[in-house]
Design a protein around this motif. Structure first.
Motif, PDB file in Angstrom:
ATOM      1  N   SER A 252       0.808  -1.214   0.000  1.00 39.75           N
ATOM      2  CA  SER A 252       0.000   0.000   0.000  1.00 39.75           C
ATOM      3  C   SER A 252       0.848   1.275   0.000  1.00 39.75           C
ATOM      4  N   ARG A 253       1.914   1.277   0.777  1.00 44.03           N
ATOM      5  CA  ARG A 253       2.761   2.476   0.830  1.00 44.03           C
ATOM      6  C   ARG A 253       3.460   2.711  -0.508  1.00 44.03           C
ATOM      7  N   ASP A 254       3.846   1.624  -1.184  1.00 46.87           N
ATOM      8  CA  ASP A 254       4.428   1.756  -2.519  1.00 46.87           C
ATOM      9  C   ASP A 254       3.420   2.382  -3.472  1.00 46.87           C
ATOM     10  N   LEU A 255       2.175   1.903  -3.401  1.00 49.54           N
ATOM     11  CA  LEU A 255       1.119   2.407  -4.280  1.00 49.54           C
ATOM     12  C   LEU A 255       0.848   3.884  -4.011  1.00 49.54           C
ATOM     13  N   PHE A 256       0.889   4.259  -2.744  1.00 50.03           N
ATOM     14  CA  PHE A 256       0.680   5.666  -2.394  1.00 50.03           C
ATOM     15  C   PHE A 256       1.818   6.529  -2.930  1.00 50.03           C
ATOM     16  N   ASP A 257       3.039   6.050  -2.788  1.00 46.94           N
ATOM     17  CA  ASP A 257       4.196   6.799  -3.269  1.00 46.94           C
ATOM     18  C   ASP A 257       4.184   6.973  -4.782  1.00 46.94           C
ATOM     19  N   MET A 258       3.565   6.013  -5.488  1.00 48.50           N
ATOM     20  CA  MET A 258       3.495   6.075  -6.950  1.00 48.50           C
ATOM     21  C   MET A 258       2.212   6.741  -7.442  1.00 48.50           C
ATOM     22  N   ASN A 259       1.462   7.350  -6.515  1.00 49.77           N
ATOM     23  CA  ASN A 259       0.212   8.044  -6.845  1.00 49.77           C
ATOM     24  C   ASN A 259      -0.856   7.132  -7.435  1.00 49.77           C
ATOM     25  N   ILE A 260      -0.796   5.858  -7.078  1.00 48.68           N
ATOM     26  CA  ILE A 260      -1.853   4.925  -7.477  1.00 48.68           C
ATOM     27  C   ILE A 260      -2.928   4.892  -6.400  1.00 48.68           C
ATOM     28  N   ALA A 261      -2.504   4.694  -5.169  1.00 51.33           N
ATOM     29  CA  ALA A 261      -3.431   4.763  -4.039  1.00 51.33           C
ATOM     30  C   ALA A 261      -3.566   6.210  -3.587  1.00 51.33           C
ATOM     31  N   ASP A 262      -4.788   6.621  -3.277  1.00 54.16           N
ATOM     32  CA  ASP A 262      -5.032   7.990  -2.833  1.00 54.16           C
ATOM     33  C   ASP A 262      -4.910   8.127  -1.321  1.00 54.16           C
ATOM     34  N   LYS A 263      -5.133   7.020  -0.611  1.00 51.69           N
ATOM     35  CA  LYS A 263      -5.057   7.076   0.850  1.00 51.69           C
ATOM     36  C   LYS A 263      -4.769   5.678   1.383  1.00 51.69           C
ATOM     37  N   VAL A 264      -4.022   5.611   2.479  1.00 52.76           N
ATOM     38  CA  VAL A 264      -3.732   4.348   3.159  1.00 52.76           C
ATOM     39  C   VAL A 264      -4.343   4.399   4.553  1.00 52.76           C
ATOM     40  N   ILE A 265      -5.135   3.397   4.889  1.00 48.28           N
ATOM     41  CA  ILE A 265      -5.751   3.307   6.213  1.00 48.28           C
ATOM     42  C   ILE A 265      -4.865   2.434   7.105  1.00 48.28           C
ATOM     43  N   ASN A 266      -4.360   3.004   8.173  1.00 49.72           N
ATOM     44  CA  ASN A 266      -3.521   2.242   9.094  1.00 49.72           C
ATOM     45  C   ASN A 266      -4.326   1.115   9.751  1.00 49.72           C
ATOM     46  N   GLU A 267      -3.652  -0.008   9.940  1.00 53.81           N
ATOM     47  CA  GLU A 267      -4.282  -1.161  10.588  1.00 53.81           C
ATOM     48  C   GLU A 267      -3.715  -1.344  11.996  1.00 53.81           C
ATOM     49  N   PRO A 268      -4.437  -2.058  12.844  1.00 56.15           N
ATOM     50  CA  PRO A 268      -3.886  -2.397  14.161  1.00 56.15           C
ATOM     51  C   PRO A 268      -2.589  -3.191  13.992  1.00 56.15           C
ATOM     52  N   VAL A 269      -1.733  -3.156  15.002  1.00 54.02           N
ATOM     53  CA  VAL A 269      -0.494  -3.928  14.946  1.00 54.02           C
ATOM     54  C   VAL A 269      -0.827  -5.395  14.676  1.00 54.02           C
ATOM     55  N   GLY A 270      -0.247  -5.945  13.624  1.00 53.49           N
ATOM     56  CA  GLY A 270      -0.488  -7.339  13.287  1.00 53.49           C
ATOM     57  C   GLY A 270      -1.538  -7.553  12.215  1.00 53.49           C
ATOM     58  N   GLY A 271      -2.327  -6.507  11.913  1.00 49.01           N
ATOM     59  CA  GLY A 271      -3.321  -6.658  10.855  1.00 49.01           C
ATOM     60  C   GLY A 271      -4.738  -6.387  11.301  1.00 49.01           C
ATOM     61  N   ALA A 272      -5.636  -6.266  10.335  1.00 46.35           N
ATOM     62  CA  ALA A 272      -7.023  -5.875  10.589  1.00 46.35           C
ATOM     63  C   ALA A 272      -7.758  -6.838  11.507  1.00 46.35           C
ATOM     64  N   HIS A 273      -7.373  -8.113  11.501  1.00 48.35           N
ATOM     65  CA  HIS A 273      -8.064  -9.122  12.313  1.00 48.35           C
ATOM     66  C   HIS A 273      -7.818  -8.944  13.806  1.00 48.35           C
ATOM     67  N   ASN A 274      -6.853  -8.088  14.166  1.00 46.14           N
ATOM     68  CA  ASN A 274      -6.580  -7.855  15.588  1.00 46.14           C
ATOM     69  C   ASN A 274      -7.540  -6.856  16.225  1.00 46.14           C
ATOM     70  N   ASP A 275      -8.216  -6.049  15.416  1.00 48.48           N
ATOM     71  CA  ASP A 275      -9.230  -5.118  15.930  1.00 48.48           C
ATOM     72  C   ASP A 275     -10.153  -4.753  14.774  1.00 48.48           C
ATOM     73  N   GLU A 276     -11.033  -5.673  14.433  1.00 42.84           N
ATOM     74  CA  GLU A 276     -11.879  -5.497  13.255  1.00 42.84           C
ATOM     75  C   GLU A 276     -12.792  -4.281  13.380  1.00 42.84           C
ATOM     76  N   ASN A 277     -13.367  -4.065  14.543  1.00 44.78           N
ATOM     77  CA  ASN A 277     -14.301  -2.948  14.705  1.00 44.78           C
ATOM     78  C   ASN A 277     -13.635  -1.600  14.440  1.00 44.78           C
ATOM     79  N   LYS A 278     -12.386  -1.471  14.864  1.00 48.02           N
ATOM     80  CA  LYS A 278     -11.634  -0.223  14.599  1.00 48.02           C
ATOM     81  C   LYS A 278     -11.442  -0.040  13.098  1.00 48.02           C
ATOM     82  N   VAL A 279     -11.132  -1.109  12.412  1.00 45.58           N
ATOM     83  CA  VAL A 279     -10.915  -1.038  10.966  1.00 45.58           C
ATOM     84  C   VAL A 279     -12.213  -0.684  10.247  1.00 45.58           C
ATOM     85  N   TYR A 280     -13.313  -1.330  10.633  1.00 48.67           N
ATOM     86  CA  TYR A 280     -14.603  -1.012  10.013  1.00 48.67           C
ATOM     87  C   TYR A 280     -14.923   0.469  10.184  1.00 48.67           C
TER      88      TYR A 280
END
Length: 319
Positions: A252-280
């Motif tokens: 995702s950070r590569d895509l953002f740096d190359m202007n492909i991704a417009d925004k990156v949403i940070n995930e909980p440490v370890g990934g979205a499955h560690n705090d799904e409600n926060k990610v939603y």
């Protein structure tokens, strides 16, 4: 299933198991292990921060494929209300690798197109592991045209290892179906927001991902080809996947740096499955912010900005 299932997470799993064991001794033997448990928990947190702050690109791809990571159906169930699903392409069949329909996100009615992999064996077979066939892309196109007809914004959730590569899919016009979607999405006169929640491989992802805004979760990836596929072509050996991931710059950070991704949403440490409600919650917030801006544009301005976005992706040397 343990939160820690990937190879590089083994030290975390070992510490986690030791904490579980120490806690069980507290309740079964009467031994006070509170200090040991606290020490192990602090050690686990330090190790987690150390591992997840130094991930390679391939390890981030592995997190995007984590078996506990929330799928499209989880997002629909948790961010959407009054969900109404549409089935079939009215030409061949209903491809369940694509979930499509209408629902409300924060009282805004969206047309939603999502790729679903399935969780267990039965679901994976039902959804064809998230690998769409031509009828899936035609179903998506049908819903997109309905969205334009009724002036509804479009949300696509991307999570696929790629379009289905079988002979039947090719016979029914796989590449043409993808091309039709790309052409149509480029000029649709309604806002299109794509969120890459896991894997975004090749045309299989791009067929529902040509959007005004491409939002990526931190540990998602999006590329013209998977690292394994790239390694097979360039090196003749898919085991060079780690090297291929570094070369492709898929994260995702590569895509953002190359202007492909417009925004990156940070995930909980370890990934979205560690705090799904926060990610939603974070996904909904970003969707609503982007929609507010896109909905303020005239139809001609919306399409012009979308075309300009894609015209300006990438760097080339014309010497």
């Amino acid at each position: 299933m343990s939160l820690f299932t990937l190879e590089f997470e083994k030290p975390l799993k070992d510490l986690h198991d030791r904490i579980i064991h120490a806690r069980s001794l507290n309740s079964t033997s009467g031994v006070n292990n509170a200090d040991l448990v606290n020490s192990l928990e602090l050690q686990l947190e330090r190790e987690k921060n150390n591992i997840y702050s130094n991930l390679t690109r391939w390890q981030k791809v592995e997190i995007a494929r984590h078996p506990m990571r929330p799928h499209s159906s989880d997002y629909i169930n948790n961010i959407c209300s009054n969900w109404y699903e549409i089935h079939g392409d009215r030409k061949f069949s209903d491809d369940k690798a694509i979930i499509a329909g209408f629902g409300y996100i924060n009282n805004i009615k969206f047309a939603i197109i999502a790729q679903e992999k399935g969780r267990n064996t039965k679901e994976k077979l039902k959804h064809n592991f998230g690998m769409s066939k031509p009828e899936g892309y035609r179903k998506a196109l049908r819903v997109m045209k309905l969205a334009e007809k009724f002036n509804l914004p479009i949300l696509s959730l991307i999570d696929t290892p790629g379009a289905y590569p079988g002979i039947g899919a090719e016979e029914r016009g796989q590449s043409q179906a993808i091309a039709d979607n790309l052409f149509t999405m480029s000029t649709l006169e309604v806002p299109i927001i794509s969120v890459v929640i896991g894997e975004g491989a090749s045309g299989g992802a791009l067929a529902i991902g040509l959007a005004d805004r491409i939002i990526c979760l931190e540990y998602s990836w999006f590329s013209v080809i998977s690292p394994e596929g790239c390694a097979s072509i360039l090196f003749g050996d898919s085991s060079f996947n780690k090297e291929a991931a570094e070369m492709l710059k898929v994260n995702s950070r590569d895509l953002f740096d190359m202007n492909i991704a417009d925004k990156v949403i940070n995930e909980p440490v370890g990934g979205a499955h560690n705090d799904e409600n926060k990610v939603y919650s974070d996904v909904v917030e970003v969707i609503c912010v982007e929609y507010k801006y896109l909905s303020s544009l005239t139809k001609s301005k919306l399409v012009a900005e979308r075309i300009n976005k894609y015209n300006n992706i990438g760097i080339y040397n014309n010497e």
